[in-house]
Design a protein around this motif. Structure first.
Motif, PDB file in Angstrom:
ATOM      1  N   GLU A  52       0.869  -1.170   0.000  1.00  0.00           N
ATOM      2  CA  GLU A  52       0.000   0.000   0.000  1.00  0.00           C
ATOM      3  C   GLU A  52       0.906   1.221   0.000  1.00  0.00           C
ATOM      4  O   GLU A  52       1.786   1.354   0.845  1.00  0.00           O
ATOM      5  CB  GLU A  52      -0.904   0.009   1.226  1.00  0.00           C
ATOM      6  N   TYR A  89       1.294   5.389   0.098  1.00  0.00           N
ATOM      7  CA  TYR A  89       0.551   6.557   0.540  1.00  0.00           C
ATOM      8  C   TYR A  89       1.358   7.819   0.297  1.00  0.00           C
ATOM      9  O   TYR A  89       2.573   7.837   0.397  1.00  0.00           O
ATOM     10  CB  TYR A  89       0.094   6.436   1.995  1.00  0.00           C
ATOM     11  N   SER A 106      -3.267  10.280   1.047  1.00  0.00           N
ATOM     12  CA  SER A 106      -3.916   9.536  -0.035  1.00  0.00           C
ATOM     13  C   SER A 106      -3.236   8.183  -0.157  1.00  0.00           C
ATOM     14  O   SER A 106      -2.015   8.094  -0.074  1.00  0.00           O
ATOM     15  CB  SER A 106      -3.780  10.281  -1.359  1.00  0.00           C
ATOM     16  N   THR A 107      -4.032   7.131  -0.380  1.00  0.00           N
ATOM     17  CA  THR A 107      -3.454   5.790  -0.466  1.00  0.00           C
ATOM     18  C   THR A 107      -3.891   5.088  -1.745  1.00  0.00           C
ATOM     19  O   THR A 107      -4.941   5.404  -2.313  1.00  0.00           O
ATOM     20  CB  THR A 107      -3.886   4.916   0.734  1.00  0.00           C
ATOM     21  N   PHE A 108      -3.068   4.138  -2.185  1.00  0.00           N
ATOM     22  CA  PHE A 108      -3.413   3.239  -3.287  1.00  0.00           C
ATOM     23  C   PHE A 108      -2.605   1.961  -3.127  1.00  0.00           C
ATOM     24  O   PHE A 108      -1.555   1.951  -2.496  1.00  0.00           O
ATOM     25  CB  PHE A 108      -3.179   3.892  -4.657  1.00  0.00           C
ATOM     26  N   LYS A 109      -3.118   0.863  -3.700  1.00  0.00           N
ATOM     27  CA  LYS A 109      -2.478  -0.447  -3.562  1.00  0.00           C
ATOM     28  C   LYS A 109      -1.774  -0.829  -4.863  1.00  0.00           C
ATOM     29  O   LYS A 109      -2.137  -0.374  -5.934  1.00  0.00           O
ATOM     30  CB  LYS A 109      -3.515  -1.492  -3.176  1.00  0.00           C
ATOM     31  N   SER A 110      -0.791  -1.719  -4.749  1.00  0.00           N
ATOM     32  CA  SER A 110       0.014  -2.105  -5.905  1.00  0.00           C
ATOM     33  C   SER A 110      -0.616  -3.211  -6.742  1.00  0.00           C
ATOM     34  O   SER A 110      -0.079  -3.563  -7.787  1.00  0.00           O
ATOM     35  CB  SER A 110       1.400  -2.556  -5.448  1.00  0.00           C
ATOM     36  N   ALA A 134      -4.567  -5.145  -7.977  1.00  0.00           N
ATOM     37  CA  ALA A 134      -6.029  -5.102  -7.977  1.00  0.00           C
ATOM     38  C   ALA A 134      -6.586  -6.266  -7.164  1.00  0.00           C
ATOM     39  O   ALA A 134      -5.933  -7.296  -6.988  1.00  0.00           O
ATOM     40  CB  ALA A 134      -6.547  -5.189  -9.408  1.00  0.00           C
ATOM     41  N   TYR A 167      -5.905 -10.613  -3.580  1.00  0.00           N
ATOM     42  CA  TYR A 167      -5.220  -9.727  -4.509  1.00  0.00           C
ATOM     43  C   TYR A 167      -4.681 -10.530  -5.684  1.00  0.00           C
ATOM     44  O   TYR A 167      -4.238 -11.667  -5.538  1.00  0.00           O
ATOM     45  CB  TYR A 167      -4.087  -8.985  -3.799  1.00  0.00           C
TER      46      TYR A 167
END
Length: 182
Positions: free
Chosen positions: A101, A103, A113-117, A119, A127
């Protein structure tokens, strides 16, 4: 004499087959459309021609093995906060198996703000990257220990737990049984 020789006559001589090229003597056109050619044509064309075509295409999808330290340091130079337009910091937290994750944190306005590597697969909360490595290693005849050894050798984060690995395997088995029944 055999029956064929009797039918042909004594002065008959079998015609020699003419050479009609093979995979090494055929010429493929210099300009190839990488998206439209078959796998066989890709194998036959020169590697340098194929490299030029692949480099010219703007497709950046799929998975890569990257050094996360280099990526974070390079991207941090360009990251700005969308709220106050000041410099922000990009950091990583290992979340679950090979999923990270990221950020973006702004110290001046405290925005996070966050996003994951990877889907999430539609069938649940697994995942995609964890499912892919499980399937790939099982295809190669390796199990959970093989994944652990691979992650250690490649300096990757530790894989999912044994329990999560078995859960992913059950889902892969269920999906392959459904495909086999069709």
């Amino acid at each position: 004499m055999s029956s064929k020789a009797q039918r042909r006559g004594s002065d008959y001589r079998r015609k020699r087959k003419h050479f009609h090229n093979n995979q090494y003597t055929r010429k493929i056109s210099d300009k190839l459309d990488v998206d439209c050619i078959s796998a066989s044509a890709k194998k036959l064309c020169k590697e340098s021609d194929l490299d030029k075509e692949v480099r010219n295409s703007n497709q950046s999808n799929g998975y890569r093995l990257i050094n996360i330290d280099i990526l974070l340091s390079e991207l941090s130079q360009y990251v700005t906060c969308p709220n106050c337009n000041t410099k922000a910091v990009l950091k990583e937290k290992i979340l679950y198996g090979l999923v990270s994750e990221f950020y973006v944190e702004c110290y001046s306005c405290s925005t996070l703000s966050t996003f994951k590597s990877s889907a999430v697969i539609a069938s649940g909360k697994d995942y995609e990257v964890n499912t892919r490595i499980t399937y790939a290693m099982r295809t190669l005849g390796q199990g959970f220990c093989g994944i652990k050894h691979f992650c250690t050798a490649m300096d990757l984060p530790p894989p999912v737990s044994q329990k999560a690995y078995e859960k992913i395997l059950r889902k892969i088995n269920l999906a392959s049984c459904e495909v086999a029944d069709d």
